[in-house]
Design an enzyme around this catalytic site. Structure first.
Site, PDB file in Angstrom:
ATOM      1  N   THR A  91      47.133 -21.474  27.817  1.00  0.00           N
ATOM      2  CA  THR A  91      48.491 -21.379  27.267  1.00  0.00           C
ATOM      3  C   THR A  91      48.943 -22.754  26.761  1.00  0.00           C
ATOM      4  O   THR A  91      48.372 -23.785  27.122  1.00  0.00           O
ATOM      5  CB  THR A  91      49.500 -20.887  28.328  1.00  0.00           C
ATOM      6  OG1 THR A  91      49.680 -21.928  29.290  1.00  0.00           O
ATOM      7  CG2 THR A  91      49.027 -19.622  29.030  1.00  0.00           C
TER       8      THR A  91
ATOM      9  N   THR B 265      39.100  -9.585  23.960  1.00  0.00           N
ATOM     10  CA  THR B 265      39.016  -9.345  22.521  1.00  0.00           C
ATOM     11  C   THR B 265      37.657  -8.732  22.173  1.00  0.00           C
ATOM     12  O   THR B 265      36.621  -9.213  22.652  1.00  0.00           O
ATOM     13  CB  THR B 265      39.206 -10.684  21.760  1.00  0.00           C
ATOM     14  OG1 THR B 265      40.460 -11.225  22.143  1.00  0.00           O
ATOM     15  CG2 THR B 265      39.164 -10.473  20.248  1.00  0.00           C
TER      16      THR B 265
ATOM     17  N   GLU C   7      43.308 -18.564  25.322  1.00  0.00           N
ATOM     18  CA  GLU C   7      42.479 -19.793  25.248  1.00  0.00           C
ATOM     19  C   GLU C   7      43.209 -20.979  25.876  1.00  0.00           C
ATOM     20  O   GLU C   7      43.133 -22.098  25.380  1.00  0.00           O
ATOM     21  CB  GLU C   7      42.138 -20.115  23.798  1.00  0.00           C
ATOM     22  CG  GLU C   7      41.344 -19.042  23.116  1.00  0.00           C
ATOM     23  CD  GLU C   7      39.855 -19.173  23.354  1.00  0.00           C
ATOM     24  OE1 GLU C   7      39.429 -20.211  23.887  1.00  0.00           O
ATOM     25  OE2 GLU C   7      39.145 -18.221  23.034  1.00  0.00           O
TER      26      GLU C   7
HETATM   27  C1  LIG Z   1      45.548 -10.718  22.659  1.00  0.00           C
HETATM   28  C2  LIG Z   1      44.804 -11.472  23.739  1.00  0.00           C
HETATM   29  C3  LIG Z   1      43.419 -11.622  23.657  1.00  0.00           C
HETATM   30  C4  LIG Z   1      42.721 -12.272  24.682  1.00  0.00           C
HETATM   31  N1  LIG Z   1      41.348 -12.369  24.603  1.00  0.00           N
HETATM   32  C5  LIG Z   1      40.658 -12.829  25.691  1.00  0.00           C
HETATM   33  C6  LIG Z   1      39.211 -12.789  25.687  1.00  0.00           C
HETATM   34  O1  LIG Z   1      38.566 -12.405  24.697  1.00  0.00           O
HETATM   35  N2  LIG Z   1      38.563 -13.172  26.826  1.00  0.00           N
HETATM   36  C7  LIG Z   1      39.224 -13.604  27.934  1.00  0.00           C
HETATM   37  O2  LIG Z   1      38.567 -13.918  28.927  1.00  0.00           O
HETATM   38  N3  LIG Z   1      40.587 -13.685  27.954  1.00  0.00           N
HETATM   39  C8  LIG Z   1      41.317 -13.298  26.867  1.00  0.00           C
HETATM   40  N4  LIG Z   1      42.691 -13.328  26.873  1.00  0.00           N
HETATM   41  C9  LIG Z   1      43.386 -13.757  28.091  1.00  0.00           C
HETATM   42  C10 LIG Z   1      44.054 -15.128  27.960  1.00  0.00           C
HETATM   43  O3  LIG Z   1      43.098 -16.148  27.933  1.00  0.00           O
HETATM   44  C11 LIG Z   1      45.066 -15.259  29.121  1.00  0.00           C
HETATM   45  O4  LIG Z   1      46.128 -14.364  28.842  1.00  0.00           O
HETATM   46  C12 LIG Z   1      45.567 -16.678  29.281  1.00  0.00           C
HETATM   47  O5  LIG Z   1      44.569 -17.510  29.823  1.00  0.00           O
HETATM   48  C13 LIG Z   1      46.809 -16.759  30.183  1.00  0.00           C
HETATM   49  O6  LIG Z   1      46.610 -16.053  31.355  1.00  0.00           O
HETATM   50  P1  LIG Z   1      47.736 -15.010  31.852  1.00  0.00           P
HETATM   51  O7  LIG Z   1      48.115 -14.162  30.696  1.00  0.00           O
HETATM   52  O8  LIG Z   1      47.199 -14.353  33.066  1.00  0.00           O
HETATM   53  O9  LIG Z   1      48.985 -15.893  32.207  1.00  0.00           O
HETATM   54  P2  LIG Z   1      49.254 -16.667  33.578  1.00  0.00           P
HETATM   55  O10 LIG Z   1      48.095 -17.542  33.928  1.00  0.00           O
HETATM   56  O11 LIG Z   1      49.721 -15.708  34.605  1.00  0.00           O
HETATM   57  O12 LIG Z   1      50.467 -17.609  33.146  1.00  0.00           O
HETATM   58  C14 LIG Z   1      51.801 -17.097  33.000  1.00  0.00           C
HETATM   59  C15 LIG Z   1      52.701 -18.275  32.669  1.00  0.00           C
HETATM   60  O13 LIG Z   1      52.658 -19.227  33.730  1.00  0.00           O
HETATM   61  C16 LIG Z   1      52.293 -20.501  33.211  1.00  0.00           C
HETATM   62  N5  LIG Z   1      51.478 -21.203  34.200  1.00  0.00           N
HETATM   63  C17 LIG Z   1      50.374 -20.759  34.837  1.00  0.00           C
HETATM   64  N6  LIG Z   1      49.885 -21.698  35.650  1.00  0.00           N
HETATM   65  C18 LIG Z   1      50.703 -22.771  35.521  1.00  0.00           C
HETATM   66  C19 LIG Z   1      50.729 -24.082  36.079  1.00  0.00           C
HETATM   67  N7  LIG Z   1      49.791 -24.502  36.944  1.00  0.00           N
HETATM   68  N8  LIG Z   1      51.721 -24.921  35.707  1.00  0.00           N
HETATM   69  C20 LIG Z   1      52.666 -24.533  34.819  1.00  0.00           C
HETATM   70  N9  LIG Z   1      52.693 -23.316  34.246  1.00  0.00           N
HETATM   71  C21 LIG Z   1      51.713 -22.451  34.586  1.00  0.00           C
HETATM   72  C22 LIG Z   1      51.529 -20.222  31.931  1.00  0.00           C
HETATM   73  O14 LIG Z   1      51.582 -21.333  31.041  1.00  0.00           O
HETATM   74  C23 LIG Z   1      52.281 -19.020  31.395  1.00  0.00           C
HETATM   75  O15 LIG Z   1      53.424 -19.457  30.714  1.00  0.00           O
HETATM   76  C24 LIG Z   1      43.422 -12.771  25.819  1.00  0.00           C
HETATM   77  C25 LIG Z   1      44.831 -12.651  25.862  1.00  0.00           C
HETATM   78  C26 LIG Z   1      45.505 -12.024  24.843  1.00  0.00           C
HETATM   79  C27 LIG Z   1      47.010 -11.905  24.932  1.00  0.00           C
END
Ligand SMILES: Cc1cc2nc3c(=O)[nH]c(=O)nc-3n(C[C@H](O)[C@H](O)[C@H](O)COP(=O)(O)OP(=O)(O)OC[C@H]3O[C@@H](n4cnc5c(N)ncnc54)[C@H](O)[C@@H]3O)c2cc1C
Length: 411
Positions: free
Chosen positions: A370, A168, A368
């Site tokens: 999921t 962001t 922040e």
């Molecule tokens: C619009 C937007 C702004 C953002 N801004 C920032 C920012 O400013 N700085 C920053 O650093 N990040 C930022 N993010 C990233 C955000 O923090 C991540 O998208 C988030 O942490 C989830 O990671 P991922 O998308 O890789 O999903 P993944 O970690 O790949 O997860 C995918 C799915 O698997 C599930 N999952 C994963 N591990 C497990 C487990 N152990 N047990 C059960 N379920 C699990 C999750 O709950 C989710 O449903 C942003 C994301 C978005 C969409």
């Protein structure tokens, strides 16, 4: 005086101090006058309303709990109310303020040197400078401990290599707080705009948080001065402490989006006439939807108020913040869905804010930590059993990279 009535079914206001109510009214009026009139256009164009930044700085919305450098030194409930009201306007505007305050000013203030604080806190507080927080990488979201970005000490410099994604404010930022692996573990660094080897690229095609910049950050032999290390960072736990600050604000923010959906649906249902010549609000099914929203918003208000009071006493635990973020963002998500139903076809057009909130909340539900990761954090707290890693399967292990250790999960 704001046109937005808010939600106060159980005299919640009587639990707030005069200063807290005053802060909320200030932000509420700001959102009416400055955000609501322009936000649909910014959402459509996928732009951030840049001219709001100095105004938000002037009103003390950035780093509002800091009581140095001319910043307001408000308590955490007032901070939460700012986030609630900003998100009533748009999650993108609240996200800007959350990142600036919780993910940039907080780490510089808590883990930075005196020089770093003196240089950046006043500018970030006024909105003269913009910050971003780079933790997530293309292959490491929920488990940032697996990150591949590295920082290697070389004489009077650190050299960074790697990439961050979903950041962001990434392309807007004058300074990025970047987390990288060093020989001593994960540490935080300040990378300034224009540093050779540092690139940013806005991510396009988002249906959610369109009025917010989301970018990729690239580091290729990016050399920064040794003094750009945040000296008091000693591991991934410092990055997680930042997330805890921002998540606390998100727990309040979710209520703002939910309140806007509820108020919009209630008002619409009182005016929309179908069948008997009566407003649709006279039907039990419609009333039940409104009552669900009101009930959950009201419970959510009490939840975050208690979190704020505990935070002010230094007693807030990270699993409590998880409960607040998980619950209140879910309430917002469900409220947007119900409000959309109440508005019928009008629920899908931008004459009303519902669909925009609904799309925005999908990001807030995921970033922040999921919804499910927060469930695991709370589950760990109440059972003592960490469920972040799937049980080891030797045949799968041969195919997949090793799963991260529990303490590295985004807790
Ligand atoms: C619009 C937007 C702004 C953002 N801004 C920032 C920012 O400013 N700085 C920053 O650093 N990040 C930022 N993010 C990233 C955000 O923090 C991540 O998208 C988030 O942490 C989830 O990671 P991922 O998308 O890789 O999903 P993944 O970690 O790949 O997860 C995918 C799915 O698997 C599930 N999952 C994963 N591990 C497990 C487990 N152990 N047990 C059960 N379920 C699990 C999750 O709950 C989710 O449903 C942003 C994301 C978005 C969409």
């Amino acid at each position: 005086m704001s046109r937005f009535p808010g939600v106060d079914f159980i005299e919640f206001d009587s639990l707030l101090t005069e200063e807290e109510r005053m802060v909320r009214e200030t932000v509420r009026a700001f959102v009416d006058d400055q955000v609501v009139p322009v936000i649909e256009e910014h959402h459509e164009q996928s732009t951030f309303p840049m001219d709001l930044i100095p105004k938000m700085g002037e009103l003390g919305f950035f780093g509002p709990t800091i009581d140095e450098y001319g910043l307001p030194g408000l308590n955490n409930v007032a901070y939460g109310l700012i986030m609630q009201e900003l998100e009533r306007g748009d999650s993108g505007v609240r996200s800007f303020a959350s990142v600036q305050s919780g993910l940039v000013m907080y780490p510089i203030y808590a883990f930075g040197s005196q020089e770093q604080k003196d240089r950046w806190i006043p500018k970030l507080g006024s909105g003269e400078a913009i910050g971003c927080f780079g933790l997530t990488e293309p292959d490491f979201g929920s488990n940032p401990g697996g990150m591949r970005t590295t920082a290697v000490k070389d004489g009077d410099s650190w050299v960074l290599n790697g990439s961050k994604q979903w950041i962001t404010n990434g392309s807007l930022a004058d300074v990025a707080v970047v987390w990288a692996k060093t020989s001593e573990g994960v540490r935080g660094f300040l990378v300034e705009k224009g540093t050779p080897g540092y690139t940013t690229a806005s991510q396009h095609g988002k249906f959610s948080l369109r009025a917010s910049d989301t970018s990729e950050l690239g580091f290729q032999d990016c050399r920064i001065p040794a003094e750009n290390l945040l000296p008091k960072t000693t591991g991934l736990k410092n990055a997680l402490m930042c997330l805890n600050q921002a998540r606390y604000g998100i727990a309040w923010g979710g209520l703002g989006a939910a309140m806007d959906c509820y108020v919009c649906a209630r008002d619409y249902s009182l005016e929309r006439i179908q069948f008997s010549g009566q407003p649709i609000a006279s039907h039990q099914i419609i009333q039940e939807k409104l009552v669900w929203m009101l009930s959950e918003i009201t419970k959510g208000q009490l939840l975050v108020l208690q979190l704020g009071r505990l935070k002010d006493k230094g007693k807030l635990k990270h699993e409590m913040v998880s409960l607040g973020k998980r619950n209140n963002v879910w309430v917002a998500r469900e409220s947007a869905k119900l409000a959309r139903e109440v508005l019928g076809a009008n629920g899908i057009v931008n004459d009303y804010p519902i669909m925009r909130h609904m799309m925005n909340i999908e990001s807030v539900f995921t970033y922040e930590g999921t919804h499910d990761i927060h469930g695991l954090i709370i589950g760990n707290a109440i059972t003592g059993i960490p469920a972040f890693n799937a049980p080891e399967r030797p045949e799968a292990e041969a195919r997949a990279p090793k799963a991260p250790a529990r303490e590295e999960a985004k807790v």
